[in-house]
Design an enzyme around this catalytic site. Structure first.
Site, short mmCIF file in Angstrom:
data_model
loop_
_atom_site.label_atom_id
_atom_site.label_comp_id
_atom_site.label_asym_id
_atom_site.label_seq_id
_atom_site.Cartn_x
_atom_site.Cartn_y
_atom_site.Cartn_z
N SER A 1 0.86 -1.21 -0.19
CA SER A 1 -0.13 -0.02 0.03
C SER A 1 0.80 1.25 -0.05
O SER A 1 1.99 1.25 0.58
CB SER A 1 -0.92 -0.08 1.05
N1 SAH Z 1 -0.45 -4.96 4.39
C1 SAH Z 1 0.09 -4.77 2.91
C2 SAH Z 1 -0.84 -4.61 1.78
C3 SAH Z 1 -0.99 -5.85 1.23
S1 SAH Z 1 -2.19 -6.01 -0.27
C4 SAH Z 1 1.10 -3.62 3.03
O1 SAH Z 1 1.74 -3.53 4.00
O2 SAH Z 1 1.37 -3.04 2.10
C5 SAH Z 1 -3.73 -6.86 0.35
C6 SAH Z 1 -3.34 -8.43 0.43
O3 SAH Z 1 -4.47 -8.88 1.18
C7 SAH Z 1 -2.83 -9.32 -0.71
O4 SAH Z 1 -1.73 -9.87 -0.19
C8 SAH Z 1 -3.97 -10.22 -0.63
O5 SAH Z 1 -3.57 -11.55 -0.79
C9 SAH Z 1 -4.62 -10.26 0.75
N2 SAH Z 1 -5.99 -10.49 0.89
C10 SAH Z 1 -7.04 -10.49 0.04
N3 SAH Z 1 -8.04 -11.27 0.50
C11 SAH Z 1 -7.65 -11.62 1.71
C12 SAH Z 1 -8.42 -12.77 2.62
N4 SAH Z 1 -9.78 -13.17 2.72
N5 SAH Z 1 -7.63 -13.09 3.77
C13 SAH Z 1 -6.29 -12.71 3.79
N6 SAH Z 1 -5.58 -11.89 3.09
C14 SAH Z 1 -6.32 -11.44 1.93
#
Ligand code: SAH
Length: 259
Positions: free
Chosen positions: A101
């Site tokens: 993000s």
């Molecule tokens: N927190 C991260 C952003 C990751 S993007 C950062 O520090 O930048 C969002 C993530 O959510 C992705 O890796 C995706 O695989 C995950 N995601 C989507 N649906 C999900 C679910 N039901 N359970 C766990 N993770 C999920």
């Protein structure tokens, strides 16, 4: 004026040679030297201070969030080829179609969570749940503001990568869970703070059920039209839930099940 002689080769002014690959070569050099385009070293505190100064200019106020954001080395969480962009305010690919993000979005969501924490957990996010570990960056920021962070990821390779990325930071209060975050994580519930890094059609019931009384949840959710995502804040009180809707955002989709 000279009359062109038949058969003579016309004079062509020398033009600068086009080097479309130059920015890429420069980026590769910067990455190898571990410096940002600003010339600041990626391991320097200065580069993170500069990032936080820009977040402050864009509206970040919470001192504790500022401190946390200026401590976590974001370049540790991005691909080697992209490290020189690690302190720009941009999301970057982390593989499998997912992204780290934007720092401004991480700061904004955590600031919203902290605003709820004022009254209850005395400036701490307490027991926190993060849905969507991704590369682990936001978990590292949360960990500096929480008693414990449970962070769930549904994609095994990212879960493993986050573990690898976080290991050198020795942040002992983060627990990474491989699973479907739409179910929350009942073993450590209730949570004082819940934050989602992925946006769904609606807030899963499990999150609301696992939110502590006095707790706050911040998540991107599709609005009524379904056309865009907005940030939603939910507070749980003795009487029930109150919900407020904030600005439009753009997050990867919240998906159910495991891949
Ligand atoms: N927190 C991260 C952003 C990751 S993007 C950062 O520090 O930048 C969002 C993530 O959510 C992705 O890796 C995706 O695989 C995950 N995601 C989507 N649906 C999900 C679910 N039901 N359970 C766990 N993770 C999920």
């Amino acid at each position: 004026m000279a009359t062109p002689v038949a058969g003579a080769i016309p004079r062509v002014e020398p033009r600068p040679v086009l080097r479309p690959q130059q920015p890429l070569q420069q980026a590769a050099l910067d990455s190898a030297r571990r410096v940002a385009p600003s010339g600041l070293g990626l391991d320097s505190a200065g580069i993170r201070k500069r990032m936080v100064d820009r977040l402050v200019a864009a509206g970040l106020r919470d001192e504790l969030v500022k401190d946390a954001m200026s401590q976590v080395p974001r370049h540790v969480f991005v691909d080697t080829a992209l490290v020189n962009q690690a302190y720009e305010d941009t999301s970057l690919p982390i593989g499998l179609g997912q992204t780290i993000s934007k720092p401004s979005v991480v700061a904004r969501m955590i600031e919203l969570l902290m605003a709820g924490a004022n009254a209850r957990t005395k400036r701490s996010l307490g027991q926190a749940l993060e849905i969507g570990t991704g590369c682990g960056y936001q978990a590292a920021v949360l960990a500096r503001l929480s008693r414990q962070v449970m962070s769930i990821e549904r994609l095994r390779p990212l879960h493993d990568k986050a573990r690898e990325n976080l290991a050198p930071l020795r942040q002992m209060n983060i627990r990474l869970v491989y699973g479907d975050g739409m179910r929350g994580h009942p073993p450590n519930a209730p949570y004082d703070s819940i934050i989602s890094a992925a946006g769904g059609e609606a807030l899963p019931d499990a999150w609301l059920a696992q939110l502590a009384v006095g707790g706050r949840l911040v998540a991107p959710v599709h609005d009524a039209s379904g056309a865009r995502q907005v940030l939603v804040v939910v507070d749980r009180t003795d009487e029930g839930f109150t919900r407020s809707v904030h600005e439009a955002v753009h997050f990867v989709p919240l998906k159910s099940g495991l891949d």
